[in-house]
Design an enzyme around this catalytic site. Sequence first.
Site, PDB file in Angstrom:
ATOM      1  N   PHE A 161       0.719  -1.059  -0.404  1.00 18.05           N
ATOM      2  CA  PHE A 161      -0.107   0.158   0.630  1.00 18.05           C
ATOM      3  C   PHE A 161       0.888   0.928  -1.047  1.00 18.05           C
ATOM      4  CE2 PHE A 161      -1.966   2.346   3.253  1.00 18.05           C
ATOM      5  CZ  PHE A 161      -2.120   3.550   2.210  1.00 18.05           C
ATOM      6  N   LEU A 176      20.940  -9.055   0.670  1.00 20.84           N
ATOM      7  CA  LEU A 176      20.995  -9.119  -1.019  1.00 20.84           C
ATOM      8  C   LEU A 176      21.802  -8.109  -0.968  1.00 20.84           C
ATOM      9  CD1 LEU A 176      18.011  -7.881  -3.628  1.00 20.84           C
ATOM     10  CD2 LEU A 176      17.929  -7.114  -1.259  1.00 20.84           C
ATOM     11  N   TYR A 224       4.932  -7.998  16.442  1.00 22.61           N
ATOM     12  CA  TYR A 224       4.819  -6.224  15.680  1.00 22.61           C
ATOM     13  C   TYR A 224       5.256  -5.892  16.646  1.00 22.61           C
ATOM     14  CZ  TYR A 224       3.603  -3.187  12.033  1.00 22.61           C
ATOM     15  OH  TYR A 224       3.893  -1.825  11.111  1.00 22.61           O
ATOM     16  N   LYS A 234       9.462  -4.595  15.806  1.00 19.39           N
ATOM     17  CA  LYS A 234       9.959  -3.128  15.296  1.00 19.39           C
ATOM     18  C   LYS A 234      10.815  -2.289  16.044  1.00 19.39           C
ATOM     19  CE  LYS A 234       7.204  -2.596  11.354  1.00 19.39           C
ATOM     20  NZ  LYS A 234       7.872  -1.926  10.072  1.00 19.39           N
ATOM     21  N   TYR A 294      23.361   0.095  14.145  1.00 16.73           N
ATOM     22  CA  TYR A 294      24.230   0.669  13.094  1.00 16.73           C
ATOM     23  C   TYR A 294      25.221   2.258  12.449  1.00 16.73           C
ATOM     24  CZ  TYR A 294      24.030  -3.996  10.834  1.00 16.73           C
ATOM     25  OH  TYR A 294      23.775  -5.274  10.597  1.00 16.73           O
ATOM     26  N   THR A 323      -2.466   5.431   8.245  1.00 16.19           N
ATOM     27  CA  THR A 323      -2.807   5.683   7.339  1.00 16.19           C
ATOM     28  C   THR A 323      -3.903   5.151   6.256  1.00 16.19           C
ATOM     29  OG1 THR A 323       0.052   6.446   7.650  1.00 16.19           O
ATOM     30  CG2 THR A 323      -1.423   6.298   5.159  1.00 16.19           C
ATOM     31  N   ARG A 330      -8.104  -3.922   8.287  1.00 21.08           N
ATOM     32  CA  ARG A 330      -7.823  -2.430   9.160  1.00 21.08           C
ATOM     33  C   ARG A 330      -8.997  -1.709   9.090  1.00 21.08           C
ATOM     34  NH1 ARG A 330      -1.530  -0.867   7.503  1.00 21.08           N
ATOM     35  NH2 ARG A 330      -2.276  -2.357   5.239  1.00 21.08           N
TER      36      ARG A 330
HETATM   37  P1  NAD Z   1       1.349  -3.679   3.134  1.00 20.99           P
HETATM   38  O1  NAD Z   1       0.849  -5.022   3.862  1.00 20.99           O
HETATM   39  O2  NAD Z   1       0.887  -3.268   2.098  1.00 20.99           O
HETATM   40  O3  NAD Z   1       3.011  -3.264   2.572  1.00 20.99           O
HETATM   41  C1  NAD Z   1       3.972  -3.884   3.096  1.00 20.99           C
HETATM   42  C2  NAD Z   1       4.670  -4.740   1.765  1.00 20.99           C
HETATM   43  O4  NAD Z   1       6.213  -5.323   2.323  1.00 20.99           O
HETATM   44  C3  NAD Z   1       4.183  -5.907   1.081  1.00 20.99           C
HETATM   45  O5  NAD Z   1       4.266  -5.081  -0.001  1.00 20.99           O
HETATM   46  C4  NAD Z   1       4.646  -7.301   1.606  1.00 20.99           C
HETATM   47  O6  NAD Z   1       4.120  -8.226   0.214  1.00 20.99           O
HETATM   48  C5  NAD Z   1       5.404  -6.553   1.372  1.00 20.99           C
HETATM   49  N1  NAD Z   1       6.097  -7.226   2.644  1.00 20.99           N
HETATM   50  C6  NAD Z   1       6.032  -8.483   3.650  1.00 20.99           C
HETATM   51  N2  NAD Z   1       7.024  -9.005   4.140  1.00 20.99           N
HETATM   52  C7  NAD Z   1       8.612  -9.103   2.959  1.00 20.99           C
HETATM   53  C8  NAD Z   1       9.339  -9.511   3.321  1.00 20.99           C
HETATM   54  N3  NAD Z   1       9.677 -10.581   4.345  1.00 20.99           N
HETATM   55  N4  NAD Z   1       9.904  -9.431   2.228  1.00 20.99           N
HETATM   56  C9  NAD Z   1       9.553  -8.853   1.104  1.00 20.99           C
HETATM   57  N5  NAD Z   1       8.386  -8.170   1.029  1.00 20.99           N
HETATM   58  C10 NAD Z   1       7.958  -8.406   2.378  1.00 20.99           C
HETATM   59  O7  NAD Z   1       1.711  -2.153   3.962  1.00 20.99           O
HETATM   60  P2  NAD Z   1       2.169  -0.729   4.569  1.00 20.99           P
HETATM   61  O8  NAD Z   1       0.786  -0.241   5.303  1.00 20.99           O
HETATM   62  O9  NAD Z   1       2.554  -0.501   2.770  1.00 20.99           O
HETATM   63  O10 NAD Z   1       3.120  -0.873   5.136  1.00 20.99           O
HETATM   64  C11 NAD Z   1       4.784  -0.817   4.463  1.00 20.99           C
HETATM   65  C12 NAD Z   1       5.442  -0.431   6.343  1.00 20.99           C
HETATM   66  O11 NAD Z   1       5.078   0.613   7.027  1.00 20.99           O
HETATM   67  C13 NAD Z   1       5.442  -1.678   7.273  1.00 20.99           C
HETATM   68  O12 NAD Z   1       7.010  -1.855   7.476  1.00 20.99           O
HETATM   69  C14 NAD Z   1       4.591  -1.225   8.046  1.00 20.99           C
HETATM   70  O13 NAD Z   1       4.748  -1.810   9.785  1.00 20.99           O
HETATM   71  C15 NAD Z   1       4.899   0.483   8.275  1.00 20.99           C
HETATM   72  N6  NAD Z   1       3.129   1.082   8.265  1.00 20.99           N
HETATM   73  C16 NAD Z   1       2.288   1.082   8.174  1.00 20.99           C
HETATM   74  C17 NAD Z   1       1.252   1.796   9.071  1.00 20.99           C
HETATM   75  C18 NAD Z   1       0.176   1.864   8.442  1.00 20.99           C
HETATM   76  O14 NAD Z   1      -0.811   2.515   8.649  1.00 20.99           O
HETATM   77  N7  NAD Z   1      -0.249   1.966   6.670  1.00 20.99           N
HETATM   78  C19 NAD Z   1       1.151   2.161  10.389  1.00 20.99           C
HETATM   79  C20 NAD Z   1       2.480   2.293  10.651  1.00 20.99           C
HETATM   80  C21 NAD Z   1       3.828   1.581   9.854  1.00 20.99           C
HETATM   81  N1  UDP Z   2     -11.721  -1.937  14.443  1.00 22.75           N
HETATM   82  C1  UDP Z   2     -13.030  -1.797  14.168  1.00 22.75           C
HETATM   83  N2  UDP Z   2     -13.586  -2.604  13.340  1.00 22.75           N
HETATM   84  C2  UDP Z   2     -12.799  -3.368  12.453  1.00 22.75           C
HETATM   85  C3  UDP Z   2     -11.462  -3.368  12.194  1.00 22.75           C
HETATM   86  C4  UDP Z   2     -10.233  -2.478  13.348  1.00 22.75           C
HETATM   87  O1  UDP Z   2     -13.182  -0.839  15.686  1.00 22.75           O
HETATM   88  O2  UDP Z   2     -13.787  -3.627  11.199  1.00 22.75           O
HETATM   89  C5  UDP Z   2     -10.946  -1.534  15.031  1.00 22.75           C
HETATM   90  C6  UDP Z   2      -9.462  -1.863  16.017  1.00 22.75           C
HETATM   91  O3  UDP Z   2      -9.759  -2.738  17.029  1.00 22.75           O
HETATM   92  C7  UDP Z   2      -8.589  -0.627  16.580  1.00 22.75           C
HETATM   93  C8  UDP Z   2      -9.137   0.342  15.369  1.00 22.75           C
HETATM   94  O4  UDP Z   2     -10.646   0.423  14.693  1.00 22.75           O
HETATM   95  O5  UDP Z   2      -9.053   0.496  17.005  1.00 22.75           O
HETATM   96  C9  UDP Z   2      -8.218   0.367  14.770  1.00 22.75           C
HETATM   97  O6  UDP Z   2      -7.137  -0.849  14.160  1.00 22.75           O
HETATM   98  P1  UDP Z   2      -6.409  -1.225  12.549  1.00 22.75           P
HETATM   99  O7  UDP Z   2      -6.601  -2.183  12.842  1.00 22.75           O
HETATM  100  O8  UDP Z   2      -7.197  -0.443  11.780  1.00 22.75           O
HETATM  101  O9  UDP Z   2      -5.110  -0.348  13.032  1.00 22.75           O
HETATM  102  P2  UDP Z   2      -4.392  -0.709  14.741  1.00 22.75           P
HETATM  103  O10 UDP Z   2      -4.495   0.561  15.118  1.00 22.75           O
HETATM  104  O11 UDP Z   2      -5.317  -1.404  16.240  1.00 22.75           O
HETATM  105  O12 UDP Z   2      -3.173  -1.576  14.282  1.00 22.75           O
END
Ligand code: NAD
Ligand code: UDP
Length: 314
Positions: A13, A63, A145, A149, A159, A175, A186
């Site tokens: 995403f 890699l 997770y 992280k 590093y 996001t 989500r």
């Molecule tokens: P997403 O699941 O859409 O994207 C994650 C991508 O990583 C996917 O394309 C998946 O195939 C790839 N991936 C997973 N494991 C892998 C591996 N071992 N090797 C190679 N690729 C791998 O999620 P996103 O929302 O785009 O999140 C991207 C990053 O941002 C993540 O690190 C996530 O922890 C962080 N993040 C996102 C949010 C959010 O709200 N979207 C919030 C906090 C942190």
């Molecule tokens: N949540 C909800 N209904 C849903 C999915 C999520 O009420 O169908 C709630 C969840 O319990 C959390 C918040 O929405 O309190 C955000 O959930 P999400 O999984 O998007 O992300 P989080 O911030 O918990 O990682």
Amino acid sequence: MRKRILVTGGAGFLGSHLCEHLLSLGHEVVCLDNFFTSQRRNVEHLLDDHRFELVRHDVTEPLTVEVDEIYHLACPASPVHYQRNPVRTIRTAVHGTLNMLDMAREVDARIMIASTSEVYGDPQEHPQKEDYWGHVNPTGPRACYDEGKRCAESLTVSYARQYGVEARIVRIFNTYGPRMHENDGRVVSNFVLQALRGEPITIYGDGQQTRSFCYVSDLVDGFLRMMALEEDPGPVNLGNPSERTIRDLAEISIRLTDSRSELVNRPLPVDDPTRRCPNIDRAKRLLEWEPRVTIEEGMGKTIDYFRTIVAEQG
Ligand code: NAD
Ligand code: UDP
């Protein structure tokens, strides 16, 4: 200046929006992904661009790619995905980050690590500032997770200290936007899809828990500003400081889709954080960044995207 940039998790995403934006600025982009939680479809429209390269690779395997910058995003991100195979989640967060830091060191690239507001756990300080150490259950279902992280952050600063790697850490708060995975559970994707399909909107718990939702283009802008910083400022929160309850988000989803869906309550997942909202003073000061997209505007674009998905499914 045109750069060669690696985006891990680039088909996901956030990654797909980042790749798109970097290409639009004229850079060469290597998008690396193992498609664990994404589909080629997210980046298919970029494949014709000769400056774009898609590589299938798992970051837990080492890699080397000669690049100037690395955005390390690869990791399952939604609770449903990261809890499905917790060991793999930890391996990706820890080994994956280790491998990417080794590469950054070897090729002398600046690296930005995608950390998360989950490092604050179920926070007892509100809103969350970067100097808050968090309140995380190390053995709960979210630990794979959250602790993964946190370890990734520790690796990154180590590093930087030990080997002089130029590293940046962003702590991303919830996001949303087009290309969120429709099955990742989500809250935004669930509510929008449920509203569009006329299905009940599933509120976990009483819906009084809060989150702060940032639209994806705002976040990507923050990523680039962070990468461009010459000095390492330590971790920086990126998110929208406008806090709202989950019930509020359900009502917005219904209103903006003109849906007749009803609200239903479901059990609250274990260790679900009660309140979450970023303090973004550091990002404002150092990056001159703050979100611009309103929830109505961002949700409108997200709804348009999911409307197409629902229509395709017939
Ligand atoms: P997403 O699941 O859409 O994207 C994650 C991508 O990583 C996917 O394309 C998946 O195939 C790839 N991936 C997973 N494991 C892998 C591996 N071992 N090797 C190679 N690729 C791998 O999620 P996103 O929302 O785009 O999140 C991207 C990053 O941002 C993540 O690190 C996530 O922890 C962080 N993040 C996102 C949010 C959010 O709200 N979207 C919030 C906090 C942190
Ligand atoms: N949540 C909800 N209904 C849903 C999915 C999520 O009420 O169908 C709630 C969840 O319990 C959390 C918040 O929405 O309190 C955000 O959930 P999400 O999984 O998007 O992300 P989080 O911030 O918990 O990682």
